[in-house]
Design an enzyme around this catalytic site. Structure first.
Site, mmCIF file in Angstrom:
data_model
loop_
_atom_site.group_PDB
_atom_site.id
_atom_site.type_symbol
_atom_site.label_atom_id
_atom_site.label_comp_id
_atom_site.label_asym_id
_atom_site.label_seq_id
_atom_site.Cartn_x
_atom_site.Cartn_y
_atom_site.Cartn_z
ATOM 1 N N GLU A 297 0.840 -1.173 -0.161
ATOM 2 C CA GLU A 297 -0.080 0.097 0.042
ATOM 3 C C GLU A 297 0.785 1.161 0.022
ATOM 4 O OE1 GLU A 297 -3.085 -0.454 2.881
ATOM 5 O OE2 GLU A 297 -4.267 -1.738 2.024
ATOM 6 N N GLU B 220 -6.503 -7.876 -0.977
ATOM 7 C CA GLU B 220 -6.637 -7.975 0.558
ATOM 8 C C GLU B 220 -8.117 -7.416 0.750
ATOM 9 O OE1 GLU B 220 -4.552 -5.724 3.153
ATOM 10 O OE2 GLU B 220 -2.368 -5.959 2.216
HETATM 11 C C1 GAL Z 1 -4.494 -3.057 4.972
HETATM 12 C C2 GAL Z 1 -2.840 -3.234 4.984
HETATM 13 C C3 GAL Z 1 -2.807 -4.699 5.867
HETATM 14 C C4 GAL Z 1 -3.594 -4.314 6.960
HETATM 15 C C5 GAL Z 1 -5.006 -4.446 6.584
HETATM 16 C C6 GAL Z 1 -5.849 -4.263 7.810
HETATM 17 O O1 GAL Z 1 -4.585 -1.792 4.877
HETATM 18 O O2 GAL Z 1 -2.294 -3.509 3.717
HETATM 19 O O3 GAL Z 1 -1.286 -4.624 6.283
HETATM 20 O O4 GAL Z 1 -3.138 -3.642 7.969
HETATM 21 O O5 GAL Z 1 -5.070 -2.999 6.148
HETATM 22 O O6 GAL Z 1 -6.046 -3.342 8.546
#
Ligand code: GAL
Length: 678
Positions: free
Chosen positions: A158, A316
């Site tokens: 990110e 994700e």
């Molecule tokens: C995303 C990030 C993950 C984890 C997830 C849940 O933005 O890439 O590493 O932090 O959020 O909060």
């Protein structure tokens, strides 16, 4: 390690659909790893993202690398046939790096440095960080690029989430160099930015600073700083990508974007061209009353960032509630599955989660993983397994795409930056809100929409919606106007076409870029206070924004303001032109108004829904002579849909399919045998 596996025909890391999540085994003793692998196999996991936060584990002290644990876990995953999306660990600089080089920490607009201890604690322009990050990337890439389990490379995590804007002196110097390249002469910069205002005329690029301190900055400077910041982060992506490609020229490289409701950090359409697989992290907001539409909106955008690359990847999302908001809503039973399939319906060839196993400690200790704290006797685990097994069975969908829609909705991060930054007649404008409000009206009717940039080829679209696209270049304005000139329909809302690409207001009446096209214009903004509404003579209500439109427009007036200082003036107009039509909506109108206008657009342009059903969201994917209809039932009652074919979740073929409440059904269209597929 053996030679690399043959490169697949399309750059994709797994056969079929991808399923898995971030795997952080360094958080666990090695005994847990074997259980992890058994559970992954049970759930049908075919890929994990490994090593996102592993820098401090693999390089405990500067230059001292220890790969033993990584070697072991890579080997174990390989033995079980699970592919690896290998992440460079550069999102998480180790504490020793901050101790040695505190100057790499990003500084905010008041020059306060970020504290170590979060993530992405580095200035994107820092040469010190760049050297260290490429050093660890090179070590990692040279060691693991040849490994047959490594199917994809994941640059950092990110990028921009935590270090999207850095105002430090190093950034300032890099910004000045960026400006020198863009403008060549300081006079050109002065002219373009209009620096005569407040007497900010520069005599040398060295006098320019990032927009530090007050919000009351030259908007052109702020916009260029936004562009520069996006470019600096892209520079990190490219530098790491190129180091990976030195180790393996055929490496499939990706990075996880943040195309979702809450991020506006970088200019993704330009980034998408640079990766092999376009991937996204998507987290719904607990305050969002319509998360299913948010998923649809982001998917409609994701697949159009680089449509020539085919399917995108959901890198994700969450199995249930998050932890970043004051109250974090848990996913209702079946919502995990419905959400994942919602992304896949809109062109994702896989659904991955953060993270495999919930951590007992650390900042995100309450963030549920695929294996939650409560273990496998849980709703989350059962739904995870069910989803993974289903994705394994429906792998034939991989490679198909969502056909081009007949409606385009224009969206541009840069226009969003221009809208949301700086002093405006009304502050706190949210770029996502109005585009989503117009998208919702099509989404609820199952009329497909492509969310594209204003520079996209608009030739195939019959209806083009231009919501709050404040900034537009002459070329893009002409691109939009050409839709009407070939008989199509364009709808422009308030706060569109006001400024050019340098954030300079177009003179002579709003919206300057579209006045002629619309046959109507406004002369003055009339923003509304929070909670204030203005009635239109159609019964619709305006909130947030109204405009004093000029009387007697060439266009037909669809709605007038019926109250307040604008009473009797046009509010919504429609201009028939060259067989097409151009609408102007000068106010932020309510749902009733948007629905009524969209109903007319649908009727006038003979748009047809994929399915007429208020409860079931219907999306089609097709390709190579195959066609799949995704049916997502967001309601609490079962719905029968008259569509023939084989339903892939149940395996049953027939002339109709029942979609139970909260469930998803996927019909391979064109088969009517009445049999069950094993
Ligand atoms: C995303 C990030 C993950 C984890 C997830 C849940 O933005 O890439 O590493 O932090 O959020 O909060």
């Amino acid at each position: 390690m053996s030679a690399s596996s043959p490169r697949p025909a399309r750059p994709w890391p797994t056969p079929g659909l991808s399923f898995g999540g971030d795997y952080n085994p360094e958080q666990w003793p090695s005994e847990v790893w074997r259980e992890d692998l058994d559970l992954m196999v049970e759930a049908g996991v075919n890929i994990v993202t490994l090593g996102v936060f592993s820098w401090a584990t693999v390089e405990r002290r500067p230059g001292e690398f220890d790969w033993a644990a990584t070697d072991e876990i890579v080997g174990l995953l390989h033995e079980r046939g699970i592919r690896i999306d290998m992440a460079t660990p550069t999102a998480a600089p180790p504490p020793w790096l901050h101790a040695l080089h505190p100057e790499i920490l990003p500084r905010d607009r008041d020059l306060i440095p970020q504290f170590p201890g979060a993530r992405l604690g580095w200035c994107p322009s820092s040469p010190v960080f760049r050297d260290h990050s490429l050093r660890v990337t090179r070590e990692l890439a040279q060691r693991y690029a040849p490994h047959p389990a490594v199917a994809m490379w994941h640059v950092s995590n990110e990028l921009g989430g935590g270090n999207g804007r850095c105002y430090c002196e190093v950034s300032a110097a890099a910004f000045r160099d960026w400006l020198r390249r863009r403008y060549a002469s300081v006079d050109v910069l002065n002219h373009t930015w209009g620096t005569a205002f407040w007497g900010h005329i520069y005599s040398d690029f060295d006098e320019v600073n990032p927009p530090r301190g007050s919000e009351a900055q030259n908007p052109a400077l702020v916009l260029d700083f936004d562009r520069f910041s996006s470019d600096e982060l892209l520079g990190q992506l490219l530098a790491e990508r190129d180091v990976i490609r030195e180790a393996d020229p055929d490496a499939i490289v990706t990075t996880n974007f943040m195309v979702g409701p809450a991020h506006d950090v970088v200019d993704y359409p330009r980034w998408a061209a640079e990766v092999d697989v376009v991937a996204n992290d998507h987290y719904t907001l607990p305050t969002d009353p319509l998360t299913a539409q948010d998923i649809a909106f982001s998917g409609d955008r994701m697949r159009n960032l680089a449509p020539e690359k085919g399917p995108w990847l959901l890198m994700e999302h969450s199995t249930s509630h998050g932890t970043w908001h004051p109250v974090n809503r848990a996913k209702a039973p079946r919502e995990l599955i419905r959400n994942s399939l919602g992304h896949i319906a809109r062109g994702a060839d896989g659904a991955l989660f953060f993270q495999w196993r919930s951590s007992p400690s650390g900042a995100e200790q309450y963030f549920p993983g695929m294996v939650p704290h409560s273990g496998t006797d849980s709703k989350i685990w059962r739904e995870t397994v069910e989803l993974g097994q289903l994705l394994g069975r429906i792998g034939e969908i991989a490679g198909t795409t969502v056909p081009r829609a007949r409606v385009a909705l224009l969206f541009d991060d840069i226009a969003g930056w221009a809208l949301t930054r700086g002093l405006k007649p009304r502050h706190g404008l949210d770029y996502g809100r109005i585009p989503r409000a117009w998208h919702r009206a099509f989404w609820e009717r199952n009329i497909p929409v492509d969310v594209v940039g204003p520079w996209a080829d608009l030739a195939g679209y019959e209806v083009v919606v231009v919501p709050t696209l404040l900034l537009v270049s002459d070329a893009d304005a002409a691109n939009i106007a050409s839709v009407v000139d070939r008989g199509g329909c364009v709808l422009v809302t308030h706060l569109s076409g006001i400024v050019d690409e340098n954030d300079r207001v177009r003179l002579g009446g709003f919206p300057g870029a579209f006045r002629e096209l619309l046959g109507a214009s406004s002369e003055e903004f009339f923003p509304l206070r929070d909670g204030e509404t203005v009635l239109l003579d159609t019964g619709w209500l305006a909130t947030e924004w109204t405009e004093l439109m000029r009387e007697d427009p060439a266009a037909e007036v669809v709605a007038h303001y019926a109250a307040g200082p604008l009473r009797g003036r046009p509010a919504v107009t429609r201009n028939p032109r060259n067989g097409g039509s151009a609408w102007y909506v000068s106010a932020s109108i309510d749902r009733l108004g948007i629905d009524a206008v969209v109903a007319r657009l649908i009727a006038e342009n003979a748009l047809r829904p994929i399915l007429e059903s208020p409860e079931v969201e219907a999306v089609r994917r097709s390709g190579d002579g195959r066609s799949y209809l995704f049916l997502l039932n967001h309601s609490d009652r079962d719905v029968e849909v008259p569509v023939g074919g084989r339903e892939l979740v149940t395996g049953i073929a027939g002339a109709a399919v029942t979609v139970p409440a909260g469930e998803v059904r996927i019909v391979r269209e064109g088969e009517r045998t009445g049999t069950r597929e094993s």
